[in-house]
Scaffold this motif. Structure first.
Motif, PDB file in Angstrom:
ATOM      1  N   VAL A  45      37.204  30.568 -40.940  1.00  0.00           N
ATOM      2  CA  VAL A  45      38.102  31.178 -41.932  1.00  0.00           C
ATOM      3  C   VAL A  45      37.990  30.459 -43.267  1.00  0.00           C
ATOM      4  CG1 VAL A  45      40.526  31.569 -42.535  1.00  0.00           C
ATOM      5  CG2 VAL A  45      39.694  32.056 -40.211  1.00  0.00           C
ATOM      6  N   ASN A  46      37.967  29.118 -43.245  1.00  0.00           N
ATOM      7  CA  ASN A  46      37.873  28.321 -44.475  1.00  0.00           C
ATOM      8  C   ASN A  46      36.554  28.576 -45.187  1.00  0.00           C
ATOM      9  OD1 ASN A  46      38.843  26.267 -46.331  1.00  0.00           O
ATOM     10  ND2 ASN A  46      37.241  24.959 -45.428  1.00  0.00           N
ATOM     11  N   PHE A  47      35.466  28.719 -44.396  1.00  0.00           N
ATOM     12  CA  PHE A  47      34.157  28.972 -45.007  1.00  0.00           C
ATOM     13  C   PHE A  47      34.123  30.344 -45.651  1.00  0.00           C
ATOM     14  CE2 PHE A  47      29.825  30.776 -44.359  1.00  0.00           C
ATOM     15  CZ  PHE A  47      29.188  30.055 -45.358  1.00  0.00           C
ATOM     16  N   LYS A  59      33.508  30.923 -49.563  1.00  0.00           N
ATOM     17  CA  LYS A  59      32.385  31.743 -50.015  1.00  0.00           C
ATOM     18  C   LYS A  59      32.863  32.825 -50.980  1.00  0.00           C
ATOM     19  CE  LYS A  59      28.460  34.382 -48.209  1.00  0.00           C
ATOM     20  NZ  LYS A  59      28.585  35.481 -49.178  1.00  0.00           N
ATOM     21  N   GLU A  60      34.029  33.427 -50.656  1.00  0.00           N
ATOM     22  CA  GLU A  60      34.581  34.464 -51.531  1.00  0.00           C
ATOM     23  C   GLU A  60      34.941  33.881 -52.894  1.00  0.00           C
ATOM     24  OE1 GLU A  60      38.325  37.611 -51.624  1.00  0.00           O
ATOM     25  OE2 GLU A  60      37.876  36.484 -49.786  1.00  0.00           O
ATOM     26  N   LEU A  61      35.551  32.684 -52.890  1.00  0.00           N
ATOM     27  CA  LEU A  61      35.909  32.018 -54.145  1.00  0.00           C
ATOM     28  C   LEU A  61      34.667  31.631 -54.925  1.00  0.00           C
ATOM     29  CD1 LEU A  61      38.845  29.736 -52.910  1.00  0.00           C
ATOM     30  CD2 LEU A  61      39.011  31.815 -54.318  1.00  0.00           C
ATOM     31  N   TYR A  62      33.652  31.159 -54.206  1.00  0.00           N
ATOM     32  CA  TYR A  62      32.422  30.720 -54.880  1.00  0.00           C
ATOM     33  C   TYR A  62      31.709  31.910 -55.503  1.00  0.00           C
ATOM     34  CZ  TYR A  62      27.837  28.606 -55.617  1.00  0.00           C
ATOM     35  OH  TYR A  62      26.650  28.176 -56.174  1.00  0.00           O
ATOM     36  N   TYR A  77      32.198  24.638 -51.671  1.00  0.00           N
ATOM     37  CA  TYR A  77      31.586  25.689 -50.848  1.00  0.00           C
ATOM     38  C   TYR A  77      30.657  25.081 -49.810  1.00  0.00           C
ATOM     39  CZ  TYR A  77      28.227  29.311 -49.590  1.00  0.00           C
ATOM     40  OH  TYR A  77      27.382  30.151 -48.897  1.00  0.00           O
ATOM     41  N   GLU A  78      29.807  24.161 -50.216  1.00  0.00           N
ATOM     42  CA  GLU A  78      28.857  23.540 -49.291  1.00  0.00           C
ATOM     43  C   GLU A  78      29.570  22.686 -48.235  1.00  0.00           C
ATOM     44  OE1 GLU A  78      26.210  21.464 -51.841  1.00  0.00           O
ATOM     45  OE2 GLU A  78      24.930  23.227 -52.181  1.00  0.00           O
ATOM     46  N   ARG A  79      30.667  22.036 -48.631  1.00  0.00           N
ATOM     47  CA  ARG A  79      31.433  21.256 -47.665  1.00  0.00           C
ATOM     48  C   ARG A  79      32.026  22.171 -46.593  1.00  0.00           C
ATOM     49  NH1 ARG A  79      34.926  18.964 -50.929  1.00  0.00           N
ATOM     50  NH2 ARG A  79      33.673  17.079 -51.222  1.00  0.00           N
ATOM     51  N   ALA A  80      32.543  23.352 -47.006  1.00  0.00           N
ATOM     52  CA  ALA A  80      33.098  24.305 -46.035  1.00  0.00           C
ATOM     53  C   ALA A  80      32.000  24.857 -45.129  1.00  0.00           C
ATOM     54  CB  ALA A  80      33.827  25.441 -46.761  1.00  0.00           C
ATOM     55  N   GLU A  81      30.813  25.138 -45.722  1.00  0.00           N
ATOM     56  CA  GLU A  81      29.698  25.643 -44.925  1.00  0.00           C
ATOM     57  C   GLU A  81      29.242  24.620 -43.889  1.00  0.00           C
ATOM     58  OE1 GLU A  81      25.420  27.842 -45.665  1.00  0.00           O
ATOM     59  OE2 GLU A  81      26.098  26.309 -47.106  1.00  0.00           O
ATOM     60  N   LEU A  82      29.169  23.339 -44.294  1.00  0.00           N
ATOM     61  CA  LEU A  82      28.745  22.283 -43.371  1.00  0.00           C
ATOM     62  C   LEU A  82      29.742  22.110 -42.228  1.00  0.00           C
ATOM     63  CD1 LEU A  82      26.853  19.967 -42.631  1.00  0.00           C
ATOM     64  CD2 LEU A  82      28.199  18.486 -44.163  1.00  0.00           C
ATOM     65  N   ALA A  83      31.033  22.181 -42.557  1.00  0.00           N
ATOM     66  CA  ALA A  83      32.052  22.057 -41.511  1.00  0.00           C
ATOM     67  C   ALA A  83      31.944  23.202 -40.512  1.00  0.00           C
ATOM     68  CB  ALA A  83      33.452  22.028 -42.138  1.00  0.00           C
TER      69      ALA A  83
END
Length: 366
Positions: free
Chosen positions: A128-130, A134-137, A147-153
């Motif tokens: 959900v956070n990713f 992504k939408e915000l980015y 964005y990359e931190r959320a993708e990595l998580a």
């Protein structure tokens, strides 16, 4: 004329019904003559077998004794098995633990399932956070770093769920293997424990016990002799020169010492083709036809195996024979030597197949 059974201590004998003449002159007579082969032996039970020990140990328990009737798979002897009992108990404990580890309430699997659920919860949150980052980015409403931190998580959570699923399946498989191994080990120890509990193979009577309670028994040692209490047979020994005359189904007249003058009837049931070189005899088995003697193991018997029965044959006293095949006869006051054709014979009589008639007068040689 009534026939009488005569047991003679010779190799080949014949059963007859006649009186031996005492005159110096006699004539051939027609009478019954039965040919038989002499045999001696013993009485044994059918289905005889010996219980043997499959382990070393002291005989600590005995539940049956000589003369007792036993059933199939009846426990007769118990050997001391302290070390084996300990191994069985240990393997039983391991089996119970393996069953608990693989069961529905397994603490090991419960912990792994909890860890997998937590990983899936974290994956859902990170997903959900990713998606939000992504939408915000995409709208340039957040930095690339966030964005990359959320993708990595999110990827880390996905990998963690996959790893925990594999760990759960791998643990389940290992616990199943452990359970199978524990079951096999327990069965092996249980079977090994059965070696210390000696049971019968078939129902019968105990004829002899070779070990006493408290004695040490070695693996392979014989402990008891058991046989069928209802079915017995006569094991006979026959001289090799007479063996070819004996056939399966021939009548056997059996005399047993403990029954005095009583005669039992039997039939030849089996011939053994191997010669016993120690006494030059062949083995013949005979099954009792009607009345059977009591099943006392090893009773001594003597027997006549009926080879042929001749109701009416021409016979002469054996002591009138000269050599092997001649007799002296008197004709018109003169004596002359006549050759005869012999048939069967016994200690007293000889069958005459040719050379004499009922009117012939036999005399002894002076």
């Amino acid at each position: 004329m009534k026939k009488t059974l005569i047991f003679l201590f010779s190799t080949t004998t014949f059963l007859i019904s006649c009186n031996r003449g005492n005159d110096t002159a006699t004539s051939p007579k027609y009478q019954s003559l039965t040919e038989a082969v002499y045999a001696s032996g013993n009485i044994y039970p059918e289905n005889e077998y010996k219980l043997t020990a499959n382990a070393d140990g002291f005989l600590v328990r005995q539940t049956a004794f000589e003369g007792d009737l036993v059933t199939k798979n009846q426990l007769i002897f118990q050997l001391e098995s302290v070390s084996q009992d300990a191994r069985l108990e240990a393997s039983g404990n391991i089996l119970r633990q393996a069953e608990a580890n693989y069961g529905e309430n397994s603490p090991v699997l419960a912990e792994l399932n909890t860890q997998l659920r937590n990983a899936r919860t974290k994956l859902a949150n990170d997903s959900v956070n990713f998606s939000r980052q992504k939408e915000l980015y995409d709208r340039s409403a957040t930095t690339k770093v966030e964005y990359e931190r959320a993708e990595l998580a999110f990827q880390t959570s996905k990998n963690d769920v996959t790893a925990r699923q594999k760990a759960l399946q791998r643990t389940k498989s290992q616990l199943y293997v452990d359970l199978q191994n524990s079951q096999s080990n327990f069965r092996v120890n249980a079977r090994e424990g059965d070696n210390f509990r000696i049971k019968t193979f078939e129902a019968g009577k105990i004829y002899e016990i070779y070990k006493k309670q408290g004695e040490l028994v070695r693996r392979g040692e014989q402990i008891a002799l058991i046989g069928d209490a209802n079915e017995i047979y006569a094991q006979l020994a026959i001289d090799e020169s007479d063996f070819v005359k004996v056939k399966i189904g021939q009548e056997v007249l059996v005399k047993i010492d403990v029954y005095k003058d009583k005669i039992f009837k039997a039939k030849v049931s089996k011939l053994y083709p191997k010669l016993n070189k120690a006494d030059q005899t062949f083995r013949v088995d005979a099954e009792f036809a009607d009345e059977k003697p009591n099943a006392y193991y090893g009773m001594t018997v003597e027997a006549n195996i009926i080879i042929s029965q001749n109701e009416r044959v021409l016979t002469i006293p054996k002591n009138y024979l000269v050599g092997n095949d001649s007799v002296w006869v008197e004709e018109n006051g003169d004596k002359k030597k006549v050759r005869i054709a012999k048939g069967v014979e016994n200690l007293d009589l000889v069958e005459v197949k040719g050379g004499l008639t009922e009117k012939s007068v036999l005399v002894r040689e002076n």
